[in-house]
Motif scaffolding. Sequence first.
Motif, PDB file in Angstrom:
ATOM      1  N   GLY A 305      75.470  19.970  22.149  1.00 48.57           N
ATOM      2  CA  GLY A 305      74.845  19.766  23.279  1.00 48.57           C
ATOM      3  C   GLY A 305      73.115  20.192  23.232  1.00 48.57           C
ATOM      4  O   GLY A 305      72.521  19.789  24.062  1.00 48.57           O
ATOM      5  N   LEU A 306      73.180  21.252  22.464  1.00 51.84           N
ATOM      6  CA  LEU A 306      71.882  21.854  22.227  1.00 51.84           C
ATOM      7  C   LEU A 306      71.051  21.295  21.206  1.00 51.84           C
ATOM      8  O   LEU A 306      69.829  21.772  20.931  1.00 51.84           O
ATOM      9  N   LEU A 307      71.386  20.250  20.809  1.00 50.35           N
ATOM     10  CA  LEU A 307      70.774  19.633  19.476  1.00 50.35           C
ATOM     11  C   LEU A 307      69.930  18.486  20.023  1.00 50.35           C
ATOM     12  O   LEU A 307      70.173  17.824  21.043  1.00 50.35           O
ATOM     13  N   PRO A 308      68.631  18.164  19.332  1.00 49.38           N
ATOM     14  CA  PRO A 308      67.728  17.008  19.503  1.00 49.38           C
ATOM     15  C   PRO A 308      68.554  15.773  19.478  1.00 49.38           C
ATOM     16  O   PRO A 308      69.758  15.975  18.421  1.00 49.38           O
ATOM     17  N   ASP A 344      66.506  29.011  16.493  1.00 48.12           N
ATOM     18  CA  ASP A 344      66.117  27.572  16.497  1.00 48.12           C
ATOM     19  C   ASP A 344      66.667  26.884  15.302  1.00 48.12           C
ATOM     20  O   ASP A 344      66.203  25.866  14.784  1.00 48.12           O
ATOM     21  N   ARG A 345      67.667  27.336  14.652  1.00 47.93           N
ATOM     22  CA  ARG A 345      68.446  26.563  13.593  1.00 47.93           C
ATOM     23  C   ARG A 345      69.786  26.396  13.762  1.00 47.93           C
ATOM     24  O   ARG A 345      70.712  27.164  14.276  1.00 47.93           O
ATOM     25  N   ALA A 346      70.089  24.976  13.686  1.00 45.21           N
ATOM     26  CA  ALA A 346      71.568  24.892  13.719  1.00 45.21           C
ATOM     27  C   ALA A 346      72.375  24.569  12.580  1.00 45.21           C
ATOM     28  O   ALA A 346      71.633  24.007  11.450  1.00 45.21           O
ATOM     29  N   ARG A 347      73.456  25.105  12.196  1.00 48.30           N
ATOM     30  CA  ARG A 347      74.104  25.257  10.775  1.00 48.30           C
ATOM     31  C   ARG A 347      75.588  24.422  10.921  1.00 48.30           C
ATOM     32  O   ARG A 347      76.288  24.811  11.668  1.00 48.30           O
ATOM     33  N   LEU A 348      75.808  23.536  10.115  1.00 49.88           N
ATOM     34  CA  LEU A 348      77.084  22.660   9.887  1.00 49.88           C
ATOM     35  C   LEU A 348      77.693  23.007   8.637  1.00 49.88           C
ATOM     36  O   LEU A 348      76.959  22.922   7.605  1.00 49.88           O
ATOM     37  N   THR A 349      78.847  23.672   8.472  1.00 48.99           N
ATOM     38  CA  THR A 349      79.224  23.893   7.311  1.00 48.99           C
ATOM     39  C   THR A 349      80.921  23.044   7.217  1.00 48.99           C
ATOM     40  O   THR A 349      81.703  23.082   8.159  1.00 48.99           O
ATOM     41  N   VAL A 350      81.022  22.195   6.037  1.00 51.02           N
ATOM     42  CA  VAL A 350      82.427  21.640   6.081  1.00 51.02           C
ATOM     43  C   VAL A 350      82.776  22.239   4.690  1.00 51.02           C
ATOM     44  O   VAL A 350      82.252  21.914   3.498  1.00 51.02           O
ATOM     45  N   GLU A 351      84.068  22.759   4.667  1.00 45.79           N
ATOM     46  CA  GLU A 351      84.410  23.434   3.335  1.00 45.79           C
ATOM     47  C   GLU A 351      86.103  22.923   3.294  1.00 45.79           C
ATOM     48  O   GLU A 351      86.850  23.144   4.223  1.00 45.79           O
ATOM     49  N   ASN A 352      86.289  22.638   1.932  1.00 42.87           N
ATOM     50  CA  ASN A 352      87.731  22.248   1.930  1.00 42.87           C
ATOM     51  C   ASN A 352      88.156  22.428   0.489  1.00 42.87           C
ATOM     52  O   ASN A 352      87.462  22.861  -0.490  1.00 42.87           O
ATOM     53  N   ASP A 353      89.582  22.484   0.328  1.00 38.04           N
ATOM     54  CA  ASP A 353      90.008  23.021  -1.047  1.00 38.04           C
ATOM     55  C   ASP A 353      90.431  21.554  -1.669  1.00 38.04           C
ATOM     56  O   ASP A 353      90.149  20.565  -1.224  1.00 38.04           O
ATOM     57  N   GLY A 354      91.215  21.701  -2.887  1.00 37.88           N
ATOM     58  CA  GLY A 354      91.723  20.511  -3.611  1.00 37.88           C
ATOM     59  C   GLY A 354      90.512  19.877  -4.332  1.00 37.88           C
ATOM     60  O   GLY A 354      90.693  18.671  -4.103  1.00 37.88           O
ATOM     61  N   VAL A 355      89.710  20.510  -5.045  1.00 38.38           N
ATOM     62  CA  VAL A 355      88.395  19.730  -5.663  1.00 38.38           C
ATOM     63  C   VAL A 355      88.985  19.177  -6.968  1.00 38.38           C
ATOM     64  O   VAL A 355      89.685  19.983  -7.602  1.00 38.38           O
ATOM     65  N   ARG A 356      88.528  17.894  -7.054  1.00 39.30           N
ATOM     66  CA  ARG A 356      88.897  17.451  -8.447  1.00 39.30           C
ATOM     67  C   ARG A 356      87.755  17.469  -9.279  1.00 39.30           C
ATOM     68  O   ARG A 356      86.655  18.121  -9.039  1.00 39.30           O
ATOM     69  N   ASP A 357      88.309  17.647 -10.503  1.00 40.29           N
ATOM     70  CA  ASP A 357      87.364  18.039 -11.502  1.00 40.29           C
ATOM     71  C   ASP A 357      86.211  16.934 -11.659  1.00 40.29           C
ATOM     72  O   ASP A 357      86.538  15.668 -11.850  1.00 40.29           O
ATOM     73  N   GLY A 358      85.040  17.388 -11.584  1.00 43.88           N
ATOM     74  CA  GLY A 358      83.816  16.446 -11.639  1.00 43.88           C
ATOM     75  C   GLY A 358      83.355  15.890 -10.362  1.00 43.88           C
ATOM     76  O   GLY A 358      82.495  15.233 -10.329  1.00 43.88           O
ATOM     77  N   ALA A 359      84.215  16.340  -9.051  1.00 43.65           N
ATOM     78  CA  ALA A 359      83.763  15.719  -7.682  1.00 43.65           C
ATOM     79  C   ALA A 359      82.911  16.414  -7.104  1.00 43.65           C
ATOM     80  O   ALA A 359      82.375  16.100  -6.050  1.00 43.65           O
ATOM     81  N   GLY A 360      82.427  17.720  -7.585  1.00 46.08           N
ATOM     82  CA  GLY A 360      81.231  18.384  -6.988  1.00 46.08           C
ATOM     83  C   GLY A 360      80.758  19.267  -7.975  1.00 46.08           C
ATOM     84  O   GLY A 360      80.482  20.319  -7.403  1.00 46.08           O
ATOM     85  N   ALA A 361      80.786  19.222  -9.321  1.00 48.73           N
ATOM     86  CA  ALA A 361      80.600  20.181 -10.331  1.00 48.73           C
ATOM     87  C   ALA A 361      79.013  20.594 -10.336  1.00 48.73           C
ATOM     88  O   ALA A 361      78.483  21.889 -10.773  1.00 48.73           O
ATOM     89  N   VAL A 411      79.945  22.065   1.881  1.00 48.93           N
ATOM     90  CA  VAL A 411      78.828  21.126   2.261  1.00 48.93           C
ATOM     91  C   VAL A 411      78.012  22.058   3.305  1.00 48.93           C
ATOM     92  O   VAL A 411      78.856  22.133   4.342  1.00 48.93           O
ATOM     93  N   VAL A 412      76.594  22.303   3.130  1.00 46.82           N
ATOM     94  CA  VAL A 412      75.947  22.985   4.447  1.00 46.82           C
ATOM     95  C   VAL A 412      74.924  22.462   4.784  1.00 46.82           C
ATOM     96  O   VAL A 412      74.071  22.020   3.760  1.00 46.82           O
ATOM     97  N   ALA A 413      74.600  22.000   5.965  1.00 46.51           N
ATOM     98  CA  ALA A 413      73.537  21.285   6.461  1.00 46.51           C
ATOM     99  C   ALA A 413      72.908  22.057   7.547  1.00 46.51           C
ATOM    100  O   ALA A 413      73.508  22.458   8.471  1.00 46.51           O
ATOM    101  N   GLU A 414      71.509  22.183   7.657  1.00 43.37           N
ATOM    102  CA  GLU A 414      70.920  22.963   8.520  1.00 43.37           C
ATOM    103  C   GLU A 414      69.872  21.801   9.204  1.00 43.37           C
ATOM    104  O   GLU A 414      69.067  21.412   8.443  1.00 43.37           O
ATOM    105  N   VAL A 415      69.568  22.168  10.455  1.00 43.33           N
ATOM    106  CA  VAL A 415      68.416  21.269  11.313  1.00 43.33           C
ATOM    107  C   VAL A 415      67.992  22.119  12.165  1.00 43.33           C
ATOM    108  O   VAL A 415      68.652  23.074  12.869  1.00 43.33           O
ATOM    109  N   PRO A 416      66.644  22.190  12.538  1.00 43.41           N
ATOM    110  CA  PRO A 416      66.130  22.923  13.802  1.00 43.41           C
ATOM    111  C   PRO A 416      66.683  22.348  14.995  1.00 43.41           C
ATOM    112  O   PRO A 416      66.866  21.157  15.111  1.00 43.41           O
ATOM    113  N   VAL A 417      66.769  23.187  15.915  1.00 43.51           N
ATOM    114  CA  VAL A 417      67.327  23.068  17.193  1.00 43.51           C
ATOM    115  C   VAL A 417      66.226  22.272  17.986  1.00 43.51           C
ATOM    116  O   VAL A 417      66.681  21.293  18.890  1.00 43.51           O
TER     117      VAL A 417
END
Length: 493
Positions: A305-308, A344-361, A411-417
């Motif tokens: 709710g704090l985000l534009p 003044d920054r919002a940070r979204l973090t998505v982290e998971n296990d079970g990474v396949r080979d080559g899926a995010g090397a 995966v980390v995404a940052e945007v200004p609040v």
Amino acid sequence: MEKPGRWWRGKSTPAKVEAYTRWCYYFIATTEIFTFGPTGFGEVSTPLATALLLIVTVHALLCMVTIPASLDWVLGRRPRPVRRLVVLSVSTLVAAVTVLALALHAPGGGVGRAGGQMYFGMIAFGLGIASLGVRRHKRLPGLVVGVAVAAALICVPVGQSGGEVLAAGLAVLISGGFLAFTSGFSVWLLRAVYALDEAKETRARLAVAEERLRFGRDLHDILGRNLAVIALKSELAVQLARRSRPEAVEQMIEAQRIAQESQREVREVVRGYRGVAVDTELAGAQGVLTAAGIDCAVSGTAAAGLLPGEARSALGWVVREAATNVLRHGDARTCVIALTVDGDRARLTVENDGVRDGAGATATTATSGTTVAGARTPGSGGSGLAGLRERLAVVDGSLSAGPVVGGRFRVVAEVPVRGAGGSPGQTGGSGRGAGSLGTASHGEASLGADGPEREQEQGPGPGLGHGLDQDRPATADGGTYMTKRAADGEEAA
């Protein structure tokens, strides 16, 4: 050389089940050698025991050759391996009879314990592997009983007693039946896993097709009637203008009003189709991942709710794309999604296990030109993480993605609040909305003011509703053909 762990993690769930099934059968064939091959040593002479071991080994190798061809036929990748199945069946019969014949030379002149074990062992293993090639599993009971009876009858000509004949038949019936029904169950399970995986993909395709139909139906309902009315009023205005009637102006004004109303309604349809919000996507991602058997923990929903408005939409696309990657490009067991606001920054973090080979090397950041494995560059019109980078760039955000310690992907995404000149919860629309059609006194919406909003709604990613303005030729000053025509109309007025 590829590490075994990466090779295994790089497989999908159906492929893992298939690999497990194949290696289980290879292990069963190897078990035949170590279980029955050495039994002749100590029971019969060394040359005869060696010959018996060689026969068992050759039979096990024939079983190994038949296994992959039979499993490929089960999965519909090749025709039924009739020749290999016939060779295995005939070889099993010949090897079993040969073992009995050689065992007659054992000390004492009779068939020793080693010969009897090898006899029913090779028949049982051959029956189990050959069952992979049975088209209808309802025939397995009859096949097992028939082979057991045949195995008992073969013992009669070599001078076996009634008890020994019955024991041989029961041994083949029990051991061969166990292996045969194990093969039938394994085939059923393998087909079921692939069928479920295909059904999941089909369900996803049907959902997309249904949404396309809904979108097309909405556009037809909105534009069909309005375009017909515009055509009619334009034709009427032409006829009135030819007669120099003043009513022609009223008809054109009405046609203009209907066209602007149609534009607004189409924009609302596209907004409803393409628009996303991070709080909604967080709840949706948690529900989808949990339904897929992934332990998903979500925190920071209240911070949305704090985000534009534009930042909420951009982070919503990040959550949607990251959740899709977790489902499609890995075998995750846990996933953590966190949204935090720091200053003044919002940070979204998505982290998971079970990474396949080559899926995010390959890691990527929003400010660099590095591309992500499996994603095309933004300039090529690709989607995925490259598309997210473009979406975040609109709101001065950043994106980073890559593997971290422990076989996890983050995966980390940052945007200004706060947007430029705006406040939390509002969508900034300054800068690109200068050129408007009409005036505020007429109560008409500004096309230029909606330009950034429409661009944000459409975004660089693929999908329906994308490219509504792509077919409009650009003018020298950067506007579209429609806005140029409108500006010329204003000057003429």
